[in-house]
Motif scaffolding. Structure first.
Motif, mmCIF file in Angstrom:
data_model
loop_
_atom_site.group_PDB
_atom_site.id
_atom_site.type_symbol
_atom_site.label_atom_id
_atom_site.label_comp_id
_atom_site.label_asym_id
_atom_site.label_seq_id
_atom_site.Cartn_x
_atom_site.Cartn_y
_atom_site.Cartn_z
ATOM 1 N N SER A 257 50.039 43.767 14.192
ATOM 2 C CA SER A 257 50.657 43.623 15.512
ATOM 3 C C SER A 257 50.410 44.814 16.425
ATOM 4 O O SER A 257 50.259 44.661 17.637
ATOM 5 C CB SER A 257 52.167 43.407 15.361
ATOM 6 O OG SER A 257 52.428 42.204 14.671
ATOM 7 N N TYR A 258 50.393 46.020 15.856
ATOM 8 C CA TYR A 258 50.246 47.227 16.666
ATOM 9 C C TYR A 258 48.780 47.659 16.706
ATOM 10 O O TYR A 258 48.107 47.693 15.670
ATOM 11 C CB TYR A 258 51.087 48.372 16.098
ATOM 12 C CG TYR A 258 52.581 48.184 16.242
ATOM 13 C CD1 TYR A 258 53.287 48.834 17.252
ATOM 14 C CD2 TYR A 258 53.290 47.372 15.366
ATOM 15 C CE1 TYR A 258 54.663 48.673 17.386
ATOM 16 C CE2 TYR A 258 54.663 47.198 15.490
ATOM 17 C CZ TYR A 258 55.346 47.850 16.504
ATOM 18 O OH TYR A 258 56.701 47.690 16.632
ATOM 19 N N ARG B 206 47.339 44.039 25.608
ATOM 20 C CA ARG B 206 47.561 43.818 24.173
ATOM 21 C C ARG B 206 46.791 42.600 23.678
ATOM 22 O O ARG B 206 46.230 42.609 22.577
ATOM 23 C CB ARG B 206 49.058 43.666 23.899
ATOM 24 C CG ARG B 206 49.813 44.989 23.959
ATOM 25 C CD ARG B 206 51.292 44.813 23.710
ATOM 26 N NE ARG B 206 51.968 46.111 23.743
ATOM 27 C CZ ARG B 206 53.237 46.287 24.092
ATOM 28 N NH1 ARG B 206 53.976 45.239 24.432
ATOM 29 N NH2 ARG B 206 53.771 47.493 24.097
ATOM 30 N N VAL C 167 43.694 42.631 20.792
ATOM 31 C CA VAL C 167 43.630 41.802 19.584
ATOM 32 C C VAL C 167 42.250 41.164 19.456
ATOM 33 O O VAL C 167 41.647 41.154 18.379
ATOM 34 C CB VAL C 167 44.726 40.712 19.618
ATOM 35 C CG1 VAL C 167 44.472 39.655 18.542
ATOM 36 C CG2 VAL C 167 46.093 41.336 19.410
ATOM 37 N N PRO D 81 48.832 37.981 16.643
ATOM 38 C CA PRO D 81 49.920 38.574 17.425
ATOM 39 C C PRO D 81 49.515 38.821 18.877
ATOM 40 O O PRO D 81 48.323 38.803 19.217
ATOM 41 C CB PRO D 81 50.170 39.902 16.707
ATOM 42 C CG PRO D 81 48.814 40.285 16.192
ATOM 43 C CD PRO D 81 48.158 38.980 15.793
ATOM 44 N N CYS D 82 50.496 39.034 19.712
ATOM 45 C CA CYS D 82 50.302 39.525 21.094
ATOM 46 C C CYS D 82 49.595 38.545 22.027
ATOM 47 O O CYS D 82 49.177 38.940 23.118
ATOM 48 C CB CYS D 82 49.532 40.855 21.100
ATOM 49 S SG CYS D 82 50.265 42.139 20.072
#
Length: 412
Positions: free
Chosen positions: A98-99, A139, A143, A161-162
């Motif tokens: 996710s990060y 973001r 990804v 994610p994101c």
């Protein structure tokens, strides 16, 4: 594929110079399908009672790539329709953390068409002071930069994610039509072009550019003739605009981090460096700000106000280019000089190395996951109520419980 979608894609193909037939006939050489297996399409062709053995059976991805290229692209294995069993075997899900600070992101980007569109929409949001939307687009783009293969279907995005609804609409538009209509419209809008031009002037931010735009300023010539009294940095930025923006995508050109092995002896280095550069004729413009960082025993102040308070010189260098055969044998280059105490140097290097989003994600990880406060000066553990010292980037990553990611892979 629905009738309206087929009609739209057919019209798009004809505009690009392709011969698109509304029904199957002997002149058809390629059959394009979406969400169908090879077996299904072959069964349909047999029902047409015509020779179809020489016809190429292709996925919609070949068509959209050809639309982008404005000519038929080479047919690769990934473009060919597959049997149902093959589709299941090749349906691989990739796990993306996710990060962004958990991901290795090199400059090799398999999904530039998507990330370019999302980054453009992020830039437009930034120019309109819509920070939340800008970060969401950044973001999403990050990804896809880290995605190990080219995205050809929305099914590949499952579980990533994101990727908010807006970003997914942009991605779907590109998959289906070759381009994002929203990104194209934004890129050619008068407001975006003007704000991008004006913020390209060193010393001009989004708010100033917006004010000038509302006054009717759309070009550098109009700005010069407007009678505005520009600040010294803006004057220098306007004078050297084309040098500073030539061949540059984002950011300025060079950062120098300066320190001294003996703590405290870095004080006074900046005036000496600036004086020497001036004497050598390197500086076209410079403005120096003092170090205003103060480490408090009970922890740092709010992160937004305590991110980077180093002694800094914002400058424009005059660098010779002897290979140039025209009269001007030099070009202007943006350079930041930053002085850091040795005790903070590792944090300074980390804070100045990597994309803006990568640095943001590091701070977000520190706060949300580790209950720590990270800046370009220090790392503070809010649970233990103490500063965590480090002499290298690797130590900082270890404090944060993250795998070390080298600078060349921080391109989120």
């Amino acid at each position: 594929m629905g009738a309206s979608r087929r009609a739209f894609l057919s019209q798009l193909g004809r505009k690009k110079g392709f011969q698109v037939e509304d029904s199957f006939s002997d002149c058809v050489t390629h059959v394009i399908s979406e969400n169908n297996s090879r077996d299904e399409v072959q069964q349909w062709l047999k029902s047409q009672h015509k020779d179809h053995m020489s016809v190429k059976l292709l996925d919609i991805s070949w068509f959209t790539e050809s639309m982008r290229a404005a000519c038929p692209v080479e047919i690769l294995d990934k473009h060919k329709l597959q049997d149902v069993q093959e589709q299941k075997e090749e349906s691989v899900e990739f796990l993306i953390p996710s990060y962004a600070c958990q991901r290795r992101t090199s400059l090799e980007n398999h999904n530039a068409s998507f990330t370019d569109a999302l980054s453009l929409l992020a830039e437009n949001a930034e120019l309109n002071n819509e920070e939340g939307r800008a970060v969401a687009f950044r973001r999403a783009a990050a990804v896809l930069k880290a995605f190990p293969v080219k995205v050809t279907s929305t099914a590949q995005l499952r579980g990533l994610p994101c990727l908010g609804e807006h970003s997914q609409r942009v991605i779907k538009d590109i998959i289906e039509n070759g381009v994002s209509s929203e990104a194209e419209s934004t890129m050619h809008s008068e407001r975006f072009k003007a704000l991008k031009l004006l913020t390209g002037i060193f010393g001009v931010g989004a708010k100033t550019a917006d004010r000038w735009f509302k006054e009717g300023i759309r070009s550098l010539t109009q700005l010069v003739n407007s009678g505005h009294e520009l600040k010294r940095d803006q004057q220098a930025g306007l004078e050297h605009y084309y040098d500073l923006n030539q061949g540059k995508i984002t950011g300025h050109d060079v950062d120098f981090l300066i320190t001294h092995p003996d703590e405290g002896k870095e004080v006074g280095l900046m005036p000496k460096v600036v004086s020497w550069l001036t004497a050598q004729g390197f500086l076209l413009y410079q403005k120096t700000t003092r170090n205003s960082y103060l480490e408090k025993e009970d922890g740092p102040a709010q992160p937004s106000s305590n991110m980077d308070r180093f002694e800094r010189c914002l400058s424009i260098f005059k660098l010779e280019k002897p290979e140039m055969k025209i009269d001007k044998k030099w070009r202007a280059v943006r350079v930041d000089l930053v002085v850091s105490p040795m005790s903070q140097f590792a944090f300074a290097v980390l804070g100045w190395t990597g994309s803006k989003l990568f640095e943001r994600e590091l701070r977000r990880w520190a706060g949300q996951v580790k209950s720590m406060s990270l800046s370009s000066h220090a790392l503070y553990d809010n649970k233990q109520c103490k500063y965590l010292r480090a002499t290298s980037e690797e130590e900082i990553f270890a404090h944060l419980g993250l795998e070390y990611i080298p600078p060349l892979e921080r391109n989120a």
